[in-house]
Enzyme design. Structure first.
Site, short mmCIF file in Angstrom:
data_model
loop_
_atom_site.label_atom_id
_atom_site.label_comp_id
_atom_site.label_asym_id
_atom_site.label_seq_id
_atom_site.Cartn_x
_atom_site.Cartn_y
_atom_site.Cartn_z
N GLU A 183 -9.29 -6.48 -2.91
CA GLU A 183 -8.73 -5.31 -2.24
C GLU A 183 -9.78 -4.49 -1.47
O GLU A 183 -9.55 -4.03 -0.36
CB GLU A 183 -8.03 -4.40 -3.25
CG GLU A 183 -6.76 -4.97 -3.86
CD GLU A 183 -5.54 -4.79 -3.00
OE1 GLU A 183 -5.66 -4.23 -1.89
OE2 GLU A 183 -4.46 -5.23 -3.42
N SER A 203 0.85 -1.19 0.00
CA SER A 203 0.00 0.00 0.00
C SER A 203 0.89 1.25 0.00
O SER A 203 1.67 1.44 -0.94
CB SER A 203 -0.95 -0.04 1.19
OG SER A 203 -1.98 0.92 1.06
N HIS A 207 -7.61 -5.84 1.29
CA HIS A 207 -6.44 -4.97 1.41
C HIS A 207 -5.77 -5.19 2.77
O HIS A 207 -6.41 -5.22 3.80
CB HIS A 207 -6.88 -3.51 1.27
CG HIS A 207 -5.75 -2.55 1.08
ND1 HIS A 207 -4.96 -2.55 -0.03
CD2 HIS A 207 -5.28 -1.56 1.88
CE1 HIS A 207 -4.06 -1.59 0.06
NE2 HIS A 207 -4.23 -0.99 1.22
#
Length: 525
Positions: A332, A214, A438
């Site tokens: 995600e 990320s 995610h």
């Protein structure tokens, strides 16, 4: 020499010969080396051993960026002579506390520390993995990510780092006399520390892999394009971050607009006097004024630290040519959609799904609804998660892999465990499975209290993933040593490895078809 001295010397030689030793200084009486003590270039540090893991925490890699050093490029530390106690982590960098990934109670700006994890058994020339944590450039720290399994199973030295966040690391303002991208500069200072000191911990300074997820993944994208990172790493792992398309960077104008908003929150409205006003601000006030959430701070294309946006650097081939392991999670955005259902207790309806698509995609909404009917993924909530995942993450992932593969070796993956762990203590939606959302891939790589513990099946996948990642750090190729084959992604063969548990969980996947890549690219024309 006196007769007495000659007799003493003869006696010493005789004893040494009787014991089968030599007369080299210290050979008969030298104590074994203490593996918890390491001498770095800056000074000695004392860590700890627990089982088969050796850890050193809270080692400073730059001077504290406090007082006159606020908004200054990182400076060298002052060397020390007495052993530094490195058995506990030090403070994270200042950050808001409004997100689950935030590290609370971090108001001090003295935060430029790193942590080293190695196998307890002495070794030499192990690959070094430098972990750059995520958190939208606003949250997180290095110590949260414990790396015992990655270091021991992977036979690697793992370094996790802090870097300045939010307004302290990425504030740009037309009146602030400060360089941009201080957080990126901190990361480079940590990499230079690794180059100086890797060998002392058993690592190979010539075999460093930078790895991030990320915001940390976008940091890796930026370091690939930054001249200041040249020669500081030999490989890169990018998780859940696109270096092409939406590449995590922003222009100087965008950064200045955000910086002006931050300054106004501190009543530093006058551009001419902003520098003095901002430097007077207390740490806690700057944290409060920091744009919380996920969009306020990003690496800035400043022409110096970051001359080109990562997407432009990849498109033109002007980036550091190293092998890259790149991928994303299959789901995600499932956590974002699932959290809304969990909070309201109401599953998303077909009508609600259509309204959200119309709001998000405007003139393209009809095409999206045709491509993704409300029930096409089992429920409207699951379908919305797929729409947001494919449009915002998966398309950028494949674009990145294609751009990289024109110049360097690339290994691509889709982390797709259908029944993955979740954030500890957070409720799950009832209308659909979250899959691998995610950040959830990190539960398989690190020991992190954010996540539920792995069950036996998930632990098996963790073993395989760590073998892949560490093998890549060793050789630049993730396959081998009994793991399922993983082919290289090339311009002619877009090979993507599916990573999931269970029978047939690992192997080739048609990523483009699964994530509707052609459809999303048609909307971009």
């Amino acid at each position: 020499m006196s007769k007495k001295a000659r007799c003493a010397t003869a006696a010493t030689v005789a004893v040494a010969a009787t014991l089968g030793g030599t007369v080299a200084a210290g050979s008969a009486t030298a104590a074994p080396a203490d593996p918890t003590r390491v001498t770095t270039v800056e000074g000695p540090v004392r860590g700890a051993i627990s089982g088969d893991v050796r850890t050193f925490q809270g080692i400073p890699y730059a001077s504290p960026p406090v007082d006159d050093l606020r908004w200054k490029s990182p400076r060298p530390v002052t060397p020390w002579s007495a052993p530094l106690d490195a058995r506990q982590p030090r403070s994270a960098c200042p950050q808001p506390s409004d997100q689950p990934i935030a590290v609370p109670g971090t108001n001090g700006e003295d935060c430029l520390y790193l942590n080293v994890t190695t196998p307890a058994k002495a070794a030499k020339r192990l690959p070094v993995i430098v972990w750059i944590h995520g958190g939208s450039f606003v949250y997180g720290d290095g110590a949260t990510y414990k790396a015992a399994k990655l270091a021991t199973r992977g036979k690697a030295v793992v370094v996790t780092i802090n870097y300045r966040l939010g307004a302290f690391g990425f504030l740009s303002h037309p009146g602030l006399r400060a360089p941009a991208n201080l957080g990126l500069q901190d990361q480079q200072a940590a990499l230079r520390w690794v180059r100086r000191n890797a060998a002392a911990f058993g690592g190979d300074a010539r075999n460093v892999t930078i790895m991030g997820q990320s915001g940390g993944g976008y940091s890796v994208c930026a370091q690939l394009a930054s001249p200041g990172a040249r020669g500081l790493f030999a490989k890169a792992i990018v998780q859940s971050a696109g270096c092409a398309g939406k590449d995590g960077s922003m222009s100087v104008k965008q950064a200045h607009d955000n910086g002006i908003a931050t300054a106004k929150a501190l009543r530093c409205d006058d551009v001419a006097g902003a520098d003095a006003c901002l430097r007077r601000a207390k740490t806690g006030d700057l944290v409060k004024a920091t744009a919380a959430g996920h969009e306020g701070y990003r690496p800035v294309v400043d022409g110096t630290v970051l001359p080109l946006a990562p997407a432009r650097a990849l498109a033109t081939g002007r980036f550091h040519r190293v092998p890259v392991l790149h991928g994303s999670t299959h789901d995600e955005m499932s956590g974002l959609v699932g959290a809304e259902e969990a909070m309201t207790g109401k599953p998303l309806t077909a009508e609600g799904y259509a309204a959200k698509v119309e709001k998000a995609f405007g003139a393209d909404a009809a095409a999206v609804l045709s491509e993704y009917p409300a029930g096409s993924h089992g429920s409207p909530g699951a379908t919305l998660a797929a729409v947001l995942t494919d449009s915002e993450w998966s398309t950028a992932a494949l674009d990145t892999q294609r751009a990289l593969a024109r110049h360097v070796p690339v290994y691509a993956y889709d982390f797709a465990d259908a029944d993955a762990p979740y954030f500890k203590g957070f409720p799950r939606p009832k209308s659909f499975s979250l899959g691998t959302g995610h950040m959830i891939d990190l539960a398989y790589l690190f020991e992190n209290d954010l996540f539920e513990p792995l069950n036996e099946r998930q632990a098996g996948l963790s073993d395989t993933v760590i073998s892949y990642w560490s093998r890549f750090a060793h050789t630049g190729r993730p396959g081998g040593h009994g793991t399922p084959a993983w082919q290289r992604f090339t311009p002619r063969d877009a090979y993507v490895q599916k990573l999931a548990s269970g029978k047939d969980g690992i192997g080739r996947t048609d990523f483009a078809a699964d994530h509707h890549y052609t459809f999303w690219k048609s909307l971009q024309r």
